[in-house]
Enzyme design. Structure first.
Site, PDB file in Angstrom:
ATOM      1  N   TRP A  23       0.796  -1.213  -0.021  1.00 11.06           N
ATOM      2  CA  TRP A  23       0.032  -0.133   0.004  1.00 11.06           C
ATOM      3  C   TRP A  23       0.838   1.320   0.121  1.00 11.06           C
ATOM      4  O   TRP A  23       0.436   2.466  -0.383  1.00 11.06           O
ATOM      5  CB  TRP A  23      -0.798  -0.046   1.031  1.00 11.06           C
ATOM      6  CG  TRP A  23      -0.190  -0.303   2.623  1.00 11.06           C
ATOM      7  CD1 TRP A  23      -0.178  -1.558   3.046  1.00 11.06           C
ATOM      8  CD2 TRP A  23       0.414   0.625   3.385  1.00 11.06           C
ATOM      9  NE1 TRP A  23       0.583  -1.605   4.335  1.00 11.06           N
ATOM     10  CE2 TRP A  23       0.805  -0.016   4.529  1.00 11.06           C
ATOM     11  CE3 TRP A  23       0.847   1.988   3.060  1.00 11.06           C
ATOM     12  CZ2 TRP A  23       1.600   0.485   5.562  1.00 11.06           C
ATOM     13  CZ3 TRP A  23       1.702   2.559   4.232  1.00 11.06           C
ATOM     14  CH2 TRP A  23       2.103   1.802   5.422  1.00 11.06           C
ATOM     15  N   ASN A  24       2.219   1.180   0.386  1.00  9.71           N
ATOM     16  CA  ASN A  24       2.829   2.567   0.773  1.00  9.71           C
ATOM     17  C   ASN A  24       3.258   3.292  -0.665  1.00  9.71           C
ATOM     18  O   ASN A  24       3.548   4.358  -0.636  1.00  9.71           O
ATOM     19  CB  ASN A  24       4.209   2.252   1.621  1.00  9.71           C
ATOM     20  CG  ASN A  24       5.104   1.294   0.974  1.00  9.71           C
ATOM     21  OD1 ASN A  24       4.843   0.497  -0.045  1.00  9.71           O
ATOM     22  ND2 ASN A  24       6.204   1.457   1.524  1.00  9.71           N
ATOM     23  N   ARG A  48      -1.581  -8.078  -7.837  1.00  8.85           N
ATOM     24  CA  ARG A  48      -2.508  -8.095  -6.489  1.00  8.85           C
ATOM     25  C   ARG A  48      -2.113  -7.096  -5.559  1.00  8.85           C
ATOM     26  O   ARG A  48      -1.249  -7.257  -4.928  1.00  8.85           O
ATOM     27  CB  ARG A  48      -2.432  -9.470  -5.828  1.00  8.85           C
ATOM     28  CG  ARG A  48      -3.344  -9.970  -4.797  1.00  8.85           C
ATOM     29  CD  ARG A  48      -3.318  -9.145  -3.543  1.00  8.85           C
ATOM     30  NE  ARG A  48      -4.471  -9.050  -2.737  1.00  8.85           N
ATOM     31  CZ  ARG A  48      -4.221  -8.573  -1.525  1.00  8.85           C
ATOM     32  NH1 ARG A  48      -3.058  -7.975  -1.095  1.00  8.85           N
ATOM     33  NH2 ARG A  48      -5.272  -8.667  -0.819  1.00  8.85           N
ATOM     34  N   PRO A  49      -2.852  -5.935  -5.834  1.00  6.67           N
ATOM     35  CA  PRO A  49      -2.523  -4.701  -5.170  1.00  6.67           C
ATOM     36  C   PRO A  49      -3.063  -4.828  -3.576  1.00  6.67           C
ATOM     37  O   PRO A  49      -3.716  -6.125  -3.553  1.00  6.67           O
ATOM     38  CB  PRO A  49      -3.161  -3.487  -5.922  1.00  6.67           C
ATOM     39  CG  PRO A  49      -4.294  -4.156  -6.460  1.00  6.67           C
ATOM     40  CD  PRO A  49      -4.061  -5.726  -6.844  1.00  6.67           C
ATOM     41  N   GLY A  93       6.856  -6.300   0.341  1.00  6.66           N
ATOM     42  CA  GLY A  93       6.190  -6.369   1.347  1.00  6.66           C
ATOM     43  C   GLY A  93       7.059  -6.750   2.744  1.00  6.66           C
ATOM     44  O   GLY A  93       8.411  -6.652   2.552  1.00  6.66           O
ATOM     45  N   SER A  94       6.482  -7.351   3.797  1.00  8.60           N
ATOM     46  CA  SER A  94       7.269  -7.673   5.056  1.00  8.60           C
ATOM     47  C   SER A  94       7.892  -9.047   4.440  1.00  8.60           C
ATOM     48  O   SER A  94       7.701  -9.833   3.631  1.00  8.60           O
ATOM     49  CB  SER A  94       6.275  -7.988   6.039  1.00  8.60           C
ATOM     50  OG  SER A  94       5.453  -9.176   5.814  1.00  8.60           O
ATOM     51  N   GLU A  97      11.190  -7.921  -2.448  1.00  5.59           N
ATOM     52  CA  GLU A  97      11.882  -6.675  -1.822  1.00  5.59           C
ATOM     53  C   GLU A  97      11.134  -6.524  -0.517  1.00  5.59           C
ATOM     54  O   GLU A  97       9.828  -6.362  -0.230  1.00  5.59           O
ATOM     55  CB  GLU A  97      11.467  -5.435  -2.811  1.00  5.59           C
ATOM     56  CG  GLU A  97      12.130  -4.388  -2.520  1.00  5.59           C
ATOM     57  CD  GLU A  97      11.531  -3.179  -1.844  1.00  5.59           C
ATOM     58  OE1 GLU A  97      11.756  -3.300  -0.564  1.00  5.59           O
ATOM     59  OE2 GLU A  97      10.828  -2.419  -2.333  1.00  5.59           O
ATOM     60  N   LEU A  98      11.842  -6.907   0.680  1.00  4.19           N
ATOM     61  CA  LEU A  98      11.228  -6.964   2.042  1.00  4.19           C
ATOM     62  C   LEU A  98      11.617  -6.070   2.978  1.00  4.19           C
ATOM     63  O   LEU A  98      11.898  -4.748   2.417  1.00  4.19           O
ATOM     64  CB  LEU A  98      11.654  -8.426   2.583  1.00  4.19           C
ATOM     65  CG  LEU A  98      11.377  -9.494   1.570  1.00  4.19           C
ATOM     66  CD1 LEU A  98      12.056 -10.981   2.096  1.00  4.19           C
ATOM     67  CD2 LEU A  98       9.719  -9.604   1.120  1.00  4.19           C
ATOM     68  N   CYS A 156      10.233   1.330   2.732  1.00  2.00           N
ATOM     69  CA  CYS A 156      11.162   0.325   3.059  1.00  2.00           C
ATOM     70  C   CYS A 156      12.652   0.761   3.327  1.00  2.00           C
ATOM     71  O   CYS A 156      13.457   0.368   3.915  1.00  2.00           O
ATOM     72  CB  CYS A 156      11.402  -0.897   2.342  1.00  2.00           C
ATOM     73  SG  CYS A 156       9.765  -1.888   2.269  1.00  2.00           S
ATOM     74  N   GLU A 191      11.775  -2.881  11.920  1.00  2.48           N
ATOM     75  CA  GLU A 191      11.478  -1.579  11.296  1.00  2.48           C
ATOM     76  C   GLU A 191      10.250  -0.802  11.888  1.00  2.48           C
ATOM     77  O   GLU A 191       9.243  -1.229  12.091  1.00  2.48           O
ATOM     78  CB  GLU A 191      10.821  -2.151   9.801  1.00  2.48           C
ATOM     79  CG  GLU A 191      10.777  -1.379   8.660  1.00  2.48           C
ATOM     80  CD  GLU A 191      10.456  -2.053   7.313  1.00  2.48           C
ATOM     81  OE1 GLU A 191       9.872  -2.943   7.299  1.00  2.48           O
ATOM     82  OE2 GLU A 191      10.898  -1.317   6.186  1.00  2.48           O
TER      83      GLU A 191
END
Ligand code: SIN
Length: 481
Positions: free
Chosen positions: A154-155, A178-179, A232-233, A254-255, A288, A383
């Site tokens: 979402w960011n 898939r947003p 995401g996470s 990309e975490l 991130c 984080e």
């Protein structure tokens, strides 16, 4: 100023059509006040399967088009997004809370990946390798990997989609996006513009829905999907990785990050303050690559801290739709509670609140600086993803490197110095995929973005970003003599 409504859609976009999911709708809420932005038909695992089938059927004809033909359609998509910048930025701010000026910046940033990879499509060169016997010729060609599943956060409701789908489409892949259920509207708006740009049916699909786990599982487990790209996470990245094992699917991840921002004693302090403000408070700290830990040499600690607190006091908090605002709401109440618990933990362990520390309501948290931060505090390891800046003290280069690398993450890092020798030494010693020297903003379509350790794998953007979406084929021609 209601024109953005022409880009508001309420269904998933599959095979060139607007498709309903399950009978229920879900609400997209404005993080600034919890009000309803719009209702969306709730896509589910079955809807994802429909999109995968469409992308699978569309793959062959799309991959057979010339790179130039694909590039022309992508260039049109880029131009349409830029023409609709104000409308898209408004939708983005309504669904994410991002300050409107940052949303405009994200439209430019997101569109830049489409423009960049539209060019790169035409430069996906192979190789001719000297043969290993006199009568053989060796060639290497690059071919698209197949159907790509892009699972996005979402960011960055636009840029995290385009950073994945632009290289994929350029290479000749087809895509199912898939947003995040928090911010599906920007994704659906650009799907409409993709159709206007002339993408054939099934090449670009977006499935909006709330059941992230079920939708992700269908994408990961489908034998028709060749590649998953996820931002995401770290926790979700690990789940998706496991689900991709049976089909041996390729993955780009990309975490999470835990970015250190080191200020050495010889640094230009004003430049460091500017970099720290930009790097920490971009989208209220919810990226991130946002600065997570500020490490300052003991000789300049007081001076840096005083100036930094003053700069933070000048930030303007409020509804992101107001032009003057540069700190908007956090994405939801859970995010507010998380930030609050970091502060409570730090105070319990001896941290000092130098400014802020206030939960304004369930939407807003004031920009906060914590002095006397230590490695035992939760934010030293986790984080923050919010507007909290902890400041740590160090006394030598070795200690700074140790503190900076003392984390499972390795995405972005930053440091400020005017010493050339130190610049090289520290750059090489930092265990991170990205290093900003005397710079707090490092993201661009021209540079490779990605991390090491628990921050993931693969690189996005730049000439390297297309490599995640191609297969290399070795062709040997024998009996030439
Ligand atoms: C992210 O937060 O995942 C991306 C940040 C960026 O592209 O700058």
């Amino acid at each position: 100023m209601e024109d953005h409504k022409q880009l508001l859609f309420s269904k998933s976009y599959i095979n060139g059509e607007w498709v309903s999911g399950s009978p229920e709708n879900f609400d997209v809420l404005n993080p600034a006040d919890g009000s309803l932005v719009t209702k969306i038909s709730n896509g589910d695992g079955q809807t994802v399967s429909l999109a995968i089938d469409a992308a699978h059927t569309a793959f062959k004809p799309w991959s057979k088009k010339s790179a130039k033909d694909r590039s022309v359609i992508m260039q049109r998509w880029y131009s349409l997004i830029i023409e609709n910048k104000e409308h898209i930025a408004k939708i983005m701010t309504l669904e994410s809370g991002k300050p409107i000026n940052e949303s405009r910046g994200e439209v430019d940033y997101g569109a830049s990946f489409i423009q960049w990879f539209a060019e790169e499509a035409k430069r996906l060169y192979g190789d001719i390798i000297p043969g290993y016997t006199a009568d053989r010729r060796i060639m290497v060609i690059k071919q698209p990997i197949g159907v790509v599943g892009a699972i996005t956060p979402w960011n960055f409701p636009l840029a995290m989609i385009t950073r994945k789908v632009a290289p994929a489409l350029a290479a000749g892949c087809t895509v199912v996006v898939r947003p995040s259920e928090e911010t599906p509207l920007t994704a659906l708006a650009i799907a409409h513009l993709a159709e206007k740009a002339g993408f054939p049916n099934g090449v670009f699909n977006v499935v909006a829905g709330t059941d992230a786990a079920a939708m992700g599982k269908v994408l990961c487990e489908s034998p028709l999907v060749s590649k998953i790209s996820f931002t995401g996470s770290t926790k979700v990245g690990q789940i998706l990785s496991t689900q991709c094992v049976p089909t041996l699917k390729k993955l780009s991840l990309e975490l999470g990050g835990n970015a250190p921002f080191i200020v050495f004693e010889d640094a230009d302090i004003d430049a460091a303050i500017k970099g720290a403000i930009a790097g920490k408070f971009r989208f209220s700290g919810q990226t991130c690559v946002c600065v997570n830990r500020i490490l300052v040499h003991e000789k300049i600690y007081e001076l840096f801290t005083t100036k930094f607190v003053k700069a933070v006091s000048e930030l303007r908090l409020g509804n992101g739709m107001r032009e003057e605002v540069n700190i908007g709401p956090l994405i939801n109440k859970k995010a507010i509670n998380r930030v609050e618990s970091f502060i409570q933990d730090a105070v319990k362990k001896g941290g000092k609140i130098l400014i802020g520390g206030d939960k304004i309501d369930d939407h807003f948290f004031s920009p906060t600086v914590i002095g006397d931060a230590t490695a035992t505090m939760d934010f030293a390891k986790e984080e923050i993803f919010g507007p909290v800046a902890p400041i740590f003290k160090f006394s030598s280069d070795e200690e700074a490197i140790h503190l900076a690398n003392d984390t499972i993450y390795g995405l972005a890092s930053y440091f400020y110095t005017n010493d050339l020798k130190r610049s090289w030494k520290i750059s090489e010693a930092l265990e991170y995929g990205i290093v900003g020297i005397n710079e707090g903003l490092i993201s661009s379509e021209v540079a490779p973005f990605g991390g090491v350790k628990y921050s993931g794998s693969g690189r996005e953007g730049s000439k390297y970003g297309i490599e995640d979406y191609i297969e290399i084929k070795y062709i040997c021609i024998g009996n030439i003599d």
